[in-house]
Design a protein around this motif. Structure first.
Motif, PDB file in Angstrom:
ATOM      1  N   ASP A 102      92.833 -57.487  32.930  1.00 32.24           N
ATOM      2  CA  ASP A 102      93.530 -57.194  34.177  1.00 32.24           C
ATOM      3  C   ASP A 102      93.509 -55.691  34.435  1.00 32.24           C
ATOM      4  O   ASP A 102      94.006 -54.905  33.617  1.00 32.24           O
ATOM      5  CB  ASP A 102      94.980 -57.696  34.107  1.00 32.24           C
ATOM      6  CG  ASP A 102      95.699 -57.488  35.423  1.00 32.24           C
ATOM      7  OD1 ASP A 102      95.689 -58.409  36.246  1.00 32.24           O
ATOM      8  OD2 ASP A 102      96.260 -56.390  35.615  1.00 32.24           O
ATOM      9  N   THR A 104      95.125 -53.764  36.475  1.00 28.27           N
ATOM     10  CA  THR A 104      96.438 -53.135  36.555  1.00 28.27           C
ATOM     11  C   THR A 104      97.008 -52.888  35.158  1.00 28.27           C
ATOM     12  O   THR A 104      97.569 -51.817  34.877  1.00 28.27           O
ATOM     13  CB  THR A 104      97.402 -54.018  37.364  1.00 28.27           C
ATOM     14  OG1 THR A 104      96.866 -54.217  38.674  1.00 28.27           O
ATOM     15  CG2 THR A 104      98.771 -53.375  37.478  1.00 28.27           C
ATOM     16  N   ASN A 105      96.855 -53.853  34.270  1.00 27.31           N
ATOM     17  CA  ASN A 105      97.352 -53.695  32.903  1.00 27.31           C
ATOM     18  C   ASN A 105      96.626 -52.570  32.167  1.00 27.31           C
ATOM     19  O   ASN A 105      97.242 -51.793  31.435  1.00 27.31           O
ATOM     20  CB  ASN A 105      97.201 -54.999  32.122  1.00 27.31           C
ATOM     21  CG  ASN A 105      98.185 -56.060  32.581  1.00 27.31           C
ATOM     22  OD1 ASN A 105      99.159 -55.757  33.248  1.00 27.31           O
ATOM     23  ND2 ASN A 105      97.907 -57.311  32.245  1.00 27.31           N
ATOM     24  N   CYS A 128      88.342 -54.700  30.800  1.00 28.24           N
ATOM     25  CA  CYS A 128      88.181 -54.185  32.162  1.00 28.24           C
ATOM     26  C   CYS A 128      87.655 -52.752  32.162  1.00 28.24           C
ATOM     27  O   CYS A 128      87.983 -51.951  31.292  1.00 28.24           O
ATOM     28  CB  CYS A 128      89.537 -54.251  32.871  1.00 28.24           C
ATOM     29  SG  CYS A 128      89.609 -53.366  34.422  1.00 28.24           S
ATOM     30  N   GLU A 203      95.998 -60.721  27.803  1.00 21.84           N
ATOM     31  CA  GLU A 203      97.272 -61.041  28.448  1.00 21.84           C
ATOM     32  C   GLU A 203      97.814 -62.426  28.095  1.00 21.84           C
ATOM     33  O   GLU A 203      99.012 -62.595  27.900  1.00 21.84           O
ATOM     34  CB  GLU A 203      97.109 -60.929  29.972  1.00 21.84           C
ATOM     35  CG  GLU A 203      96.869 -59.521  30.487  1.00 21.84           C
ATOM     36  CD  GLU A 203      95.418 -59.088  30.419  1.00 21.84           C
ATOM     37  OE1 GLU A 203      95.120 -57.992  30.897  1.00 21.84           O
ATOM     38  OE2 GLU A 203      94.578 -59.824  29.871  1.00 21.84           O
TER      39      GLU A 203
END
Length: 224
Positions: A102, A104-105, A128, A203
């Motif tokens: 992810d 954003t993470n 990512c 996640e």
């Protein structure tokens, strides 16, 4: 695959300024007209002879997928990738992102790693891209400040080959996992390690059993 041909997008004046401060090369800028004499004025002066494009807020929102609060985008050249050896040469504490996908993470982890004083960040081949536009923005530009590299080039390079590389560089490995044999993050043994690689899992499922079993420590953060 070819950084000399590759471009990434930095978004918002603060983030673009960090990138320029760290030596990243700007190629073109897109901003709303009011920012040319506003938030983007200093950046435009610093970026030299590059194209400056303008557009309405609605156009920038269409391009990015949401309403920009700062109204400035900058296309920048991707840097030459660093090797694991380069980013870990003088590092004592590094974070390893195991298949964290992810964006954003990943940006939030970069920002947290900077706040906590980590020296470098490594990503497994399936993680990512740190220069994803959203990742860069969420990190507030810390992706430009913390050295990072991919540990391996294909998914089969992790965990076995990657962990062996860390050990050759003198690192002990700590898996963040809620296992029965985990120790507290405050354990004196962790503090005493000269070089420590903290491995964070994906996640949904966290770290795989293979990764956990291959680490020197299994670590938890005590919480209610």
């Amino acid at each position: 695959l070819d950084p000399e041909q590759g471009i990434f997008i930095a978004e918002s004046p603060k983030v673009i300024k960090v990138a320029v401060d760290e030596g990243y090369e700007p190629l073109a800028m897109l901003t709303t007209k009011r920012h040319i004499e506003g938030d983007a004025r200093e950046l435009i002066a610093r970026c030299g002879d590059i194209p400056i494009y303008t557009g309405e807020v609605s156009l920038l929102s269409e391009l990015t997928g949401y309403l920009l609060t700062r109204g400035v985008l900058c296309a920048m050249r991707r840097p030459k990738p660093h090797s694991v050896k380069e980013v870990c040469e003088n590092a004592r504490r590094v974070v390893v992102l195991d298949n964290v996908v992810d964006n954003t993470n990943v940006g939030a982890i970069f920002r947290s790693a900077a706040a906590l004083g980590f020296d470098a960040l490594l990503l497994t081949p399936t993680a990512c891209d740190p220069l994803n536009r959203r990742t860069v923005r969420v990190s507030m530009g810390t992706v430009f400040q913390i050295p990072w590299a991919y540990i391996g080039t294909v998914h089969t390079d992790w965990p076995n080959a990657g962990m062996e590389q860390l050990r050759r560089l003198g690192f002990k490995t700590a898996a963040m996992a809620l296992s029965d044999n985990s120790i507290s993050i405050e354990d004196p043994a962790l503090v005493a390690e000269k070089r420590l690689a903290v491995i964070i899992g994906t996640e949904g499922d966290g770290l795989s059993a293979r990764t956990i079993n291959g680490c020197d420590y299994v670590v938890r953060i005590p919480m209610f």
